[in-house]
Design an enzyme around this catalytic site. Structure first.
Site, PDB file in Angstrom:
ATOM      1  CE1 TYR A 138      -3.040  -3.031   0.438  1.00  0.00           C
ATOM      2  CE2 TYR A 138      -3.553  -2.302   2.660  1.00  0.00           C
ATOM      3  CZ  TYR A 138      -3.740  -3.181   1.622  1.00  0.00           C
ATOM      4  OH  TYR A 138      -4.640  -4.209   1.764  1.00  0.00           O
ATOM      5  CB  SER A 180     -20.723   6.992   9.880  1.00  0.00           C
ATOM      6  OG  SER A 180     -21.870   6.286   9.503  1.00  0.00           O
ATOM      7  CG  ASN A 181     -17.800   3.177   7.680  1.00  0.00           C
ATOM      8  OD1 ASN A 181     -18.962   3.348   7.328  1.00  0.00           O
ATOM      9  ND2 ASN A 181     -16.788   3.303   6.835  1.00  0.00           N
ATOM     10  CE  LYS A 188      -9.674   3.998   0.524  1.00  0.00           C
ATOM     11  NZ  LYS A 188      -9.947   4.361  -0.873  1.00  0.00           N
ATOM     12  CB  SER A 189     -13.768   5.877   4.934  1.00  0.00           C
ATOM     13  OG  SER A 189     -14.204   7.188   4.611  1.00  0.00           O
ATOM     14  CB  VAL A 190      -9.632   9.307   3.142  1.00  0.00           C
ATOM     15  CG1 VAL A 190      -8.713   8.197   2.657  1.00  0.00           C
ATOM     16  CG2 VAL A 190     -10.495   9.823   1.999  1.00  0.00           C
TER      17      VAL A 190
END
Length: 276
Positions: free
Chosen positions: A50, A239-240, A230-232
């Site tokens: 990554y 929220s996840n 996955k989030s940025v």
């Protein structure tokens, strides 16, 4: 509220919900990991491939949390398979992360053409014996790869991280994991966003006053999967993680599961031999 823990076959346990940083640019990774830790996440999943191990480690170091409070996972890339190469690649990863041990180390892909995953796993076992890794596992391993690995080493991986979402629920592989005592971990758990606007998913979510992503994460949790959305976006990251105060009904679970169509979003592990 923290994530529930999933017991592993080696006596360790892993938080069921974590942050994945696949395709998270290095410049965004530190901020995303910091936001996750601030929101209550205690499990972060990266990989050598990554290109963001350094930023992941820096965010953990700057969080104010003790290293022992954060479950840290990284993965060995395909080009580094083989006993000696694995030992060197491990040292490079922990150096980039700025840590002296890993909670979980995974073989990223089996790479059947190279046929080095058994020797690689033997190196993992040595690192575990030396106290450098708490748990050892694999990623993207199909049944035939798992059988060869276990027959050759006598060691059952603690985790197999696989592509898994309602379109590709991996029933047979999950059943095999259950028989062998391997924990199932889902990558691309939201179908890379393809399911977030699906009326079945949004309908289930709305009935609980939740988002589509939250409903999908809950679907995974109730199947027993470890899940690493996955989030940025800091709000979405928070929220996840807000998924511990509701439960999907059997009908909800069946409705989401009915979306299965065998769609694979990533490569096929049986033929994926890329080492670049």
């Amino acid at each position: 509220m923290g994530a529930p823990l999933v017991a592993l076959n080696d006596g360790n346990s892993i938080p069921q919900v974590g942050l994945g940083v696949w395709q998270t640019p290095p410049e965004d990774t530190e901020r995303a990991v910091a936001a996750a830790l601030a929101a209550g996440y205690r499990h972060v999943d990266t990989a050598a491939a990554y290109g963001n191990e350094e930023q992941t480690g820096r965010a953990i170091a700057q969080s104010g949390l003790d290293r022992s409070q954060v479950y840290l996972v990284t993965k060995l890339w395909n080009s580094e398979q083989g006993y000696d190469a694995t030992l060197a690649a491990f040292e490079a990863s922990v150096d980039r992360l700025g840590v002296d041990y890993l909670d979980l180390y995974l073989i990223h892909w089996p790479v059947p053409e190279k046929n080095l995953f058994v020797d690689t796993f033997r190196a993992f076992a040595r690192l575990r014996e030396d106290g450098r890794i708490r748990s050892i596992g694999v990623s993207n391993f199909e049944p035939e790869h798992l059988r060869v690995l276990i027959d050759s080493t006598g060691i059952v991986p603690a985790v197999n991280q696989i592509e898994l979402h309602p379109l590709l629920p991996q029933r047979e592989l999950r059943e095999l994991h259950a028989q062998l005592g391997i924990a199932t971990e889902a990558w691309s758990p939201l179908g890379q966003g393809s399911l977030l606007a699906h009326p079945t998913v949004t309908g289930v979510a709305e009935s609980h006053g939740k988002t589509a992503a939250q409903a999908l994460i809950r679907w995974h949790m109730q199947l027993g999967n470890i899940v690493i959305p996955k989030s940025v976006n800091p709000q979405r990251i928070e929220s996840n993680f807000d998924v511990f105060d509701f439960e999907l009904s059997e009908q909800d679970m069946a409705s989401i599961s009915s979306l299965e169509d065998a769609s694979r979003l990533g490569p096929d592990p049986k033929t994926f031999n890329f080492t670049g």
